[in-house]
Design an enzyme around this catalytic site. Structure first.
Site, short mmCIF file in Angstrom:
data_model
loop_
_atom_site.label_atom_id
_atom_site.label_comp_id
_atom_site.label_asym_id
_atom_site.label_seq_id
_atom_site.Cartn_x
_atom_site.Cartn_y
_atom_site.Cartn_z
N HIS A 194 0.94 -1.04 -0.21
CA HIS A 194 -0.33 0.22 0.06
C HIS A 194 0.66 1.12 0.07
O HIS A 194 1.65 1.29 0.46
CB HIS A 194 -0.70 0.25 1.16
N ARG A 232 -9.49 -3.25 6.73
CA ARG A 232 -10.26 -3.54 5.57
C ARG A 232 -10.75 -4.62 5.27
O ARG A 232 -11.40 -5.43 4.96
CB ARG A 232 -10.31 -2.65 4.57
N ASP A 243 -8.01 -5.72 -0.93
CA ASP A 243 -8.37 -6.47 -1.94
C ASP A 243 -7.69 -7.91 -2.18
O ASP A 243 -8.28 -8.77 -3.09
CB ASP A 243 -7.87 -5.76 -3.28
#
Ligand code: CMX
Length: 441
Positions: A319, A328, A374
């Site tokens: 990231h 998340r 993701d």
């Protein structure tokens, strides 16, 4: 004026006055130093914008108006019988800074249901006109662009609206667009993968529940998945590609439709939102190459090394800001532990989580070896039978509309100007290094 709009306006007026004073009293204060490398390397770490709806901490992850994801799960209203937060509640929070009541959220659900019910036919015809191989994200963006004929901002601007009123027409466009996103996005899914057999909306459901229904997934727990999915993907402060693009394009007074479509084009890049489809594609290719649906840790490690040796990224890992496991990702892992603890693909995602970080940690140049949002989402969708992985970024996009459009409303309400940073050429840099150009001094 409805309660949400009036509350937003009252909050925006207060903040607007505070910002005027901040700029008047402290506008010349220096806020940091910029190194040459940062300018060449994607402006990492340069604070360059104000974005009110959420804030990212590199260690603890995202907070929406100060609330972490577990806090939102606890504090935001739920659907009847459900335990996941309703995205309507998050939108309310991002727009006002206040946790809404159950009643507020139900009123917003009804408001979006009414606004979502009127989509002109040309929007669907425009999507139909594209060839079957068109990527779902392209179809989504084309759908949003076709909807732009409905922009109130455009009509009022042409009539000569006072700039003090930009906020209200941006709010109306944003509300209409958010309300219509599930119908357009589910049309894309049914058009591309289900022979165009569309499912009529059930507006007695909440926004995410109705989206799940229109997609063709009526399981109670899939609706719950959509509620948490639409909540956690909504916003990730302002500098990420989709948020920043929406903000930048909006700063030209491009309406909500134009601005969101631009942001969605950024989300469709493989280093951003498209990574969710890439994760499942990568896992499928790994399973095929290994010849097993349930690869061992050693087999995964070998495949990761091959991916890196081939000069590719391991999708779902790393990231630009985060330096820990993305909360998340954790929220989705918790959902999977509750609803599908023995799913083989989900278990493979967890095994990848055990295997990948230690390998990426050995590569000094990779700043974050941990999974991002993701890395997990696709496996949850496959579990419910949504296997068309090219579609996954569309789900991300529907959610992201909540955050970036709430922020667009704030930008217009606070009167933020056209964004226009300075750029230089490498010739300037070389001349400056030799003392021949004083461009930064
Ligand atoms: N696999 C292999 N290499 C990686 C990597 C990964 N998962 N993550 C970073 N790297 C590499 C970068 O490509 C870069 O290499 P070069 O110097 O050769 O260009 C180097 O490590 C340094 O990168 P970084 O500073 O750690 O990360 P960046 O801020 O440049 O990039 C990101 C961040 C997300 C683009 C990157 O980690 C990546 O490509 N990850 C895989 C794609 C992905 O999952 N994207 C989704 C992010 C979440 C989202 O927006 O949806």
């Amino acid at each position: 004026m409805e309660k949400l709009k009036a509350l937003f306006k009252s909050k925006a007026d207060i903040l607007s006055a505070e910002i005027k004073d901040i700029i008047k009293d402290h506008g010349t204060k220096k806020v940091g130093e910029v190194q040459l490398a940062q300018i060449y390397q994607g402006m990492r770490g340069i604070t360059g914008m104000i974005y009110e709806t959420s804030l990212l901490d590199s260690e603890e992850g995202i907070r929406f108006r100060g609330f972490t994801i577990p806090e939102l799960q606890q504090k935001l209203p739920h659907a009847k019988g459900g335990s996941e937060p309703l995205p309507e509640g998050l939108f309310w929070l991002m727009l006002t800074g206040e946790i809404p009541t159950q009643e507020d959220v139900e009123a917003l659900s009804r408001d979006w249901a009414e606004r979502g019910n009127t989509i002109p036919k040309h929007v669907f015809k425009t999507i139909d006109a594209l060839p079957p191989e068109t990527h779902p994200m392209t179809l989504l963006v084309v759908g949003i662009m076709a909807l732009q004929t409905e922009s109130i901002f455009v009509k009022k601007y042409a009539e000569g609206v006072n700039k003090k009123d930009y906020w209200g027409i941006t709010y109306e466009d944003s509300m209409n667009l958010i309300a219509r996103m599930p119908a357009v996005a589910s049309y894309v899914y049914r058009h591309k993968y289900k022979n165009g057999e569309n499912i009529s909306p059930d507006y007695s459901l909440d926004w995410a529940g109705n989206f799940a229904h229109m997609l063709g997934f009526d399981q109670v727990s899939f609706k719950e998945l959509m509620r948490i999915y639409m909540t956690i993907h909504a916003d990730h402060e302002g500098g990420n590609v989709s948020a920043h693009t929406t903000h930048l394009v909006g700063s030209a007074l491009s309406d909500a439709y134009l601005s969101l479509a631009a942001g969605m084009n950024g989300l469709a890049g493989p280093l951003h939102g498209l990574a969710n489809q890439e994760v499942i594609k990568w896992i499928k290719e790994m399973q095929k190459s290994i010849g097993s649906e349930t690869p061992t840790g050693e087999q995964i490690a070998e495949y990761v090394q091959k991916t890196l040796a081939d000069g590719k990224v391991v999708p779902g890992y790393g990231h630009a800001v985060l330096r820990k496991t993305d909360p998340r990702f954790t929220a989705q892992q918790e959902f999977a532990k509750k609803h599908m603890p023995n799913d083989p693909l989900v278990n493979t995602v967890w095994k990848i989580y055990e295997t990948v970080p230690p390998i990426l940690q050995t590569k000094a140049k990779i700043k974050n070896p941990w999974p991002n949002v993701d890395a997990h989402s696709g496996a949850l969708l496959v579990h419910y039978g949504m296997k068309e992985y090219e579609y996954y970024t569309v789900l991300f996009g529907v959610s992201r509309a909540l955050g970036v459009l709430a922020s667009l409303c704030w930008s217009r309400a606070l009167g933020f100007p056209l964004e226009r940073p300075k750029s230089v050429t490498t010739e300037n840099v070389k001349a400056w290094l030799k003392g021949e150009d004083t461009i930064w001094e």
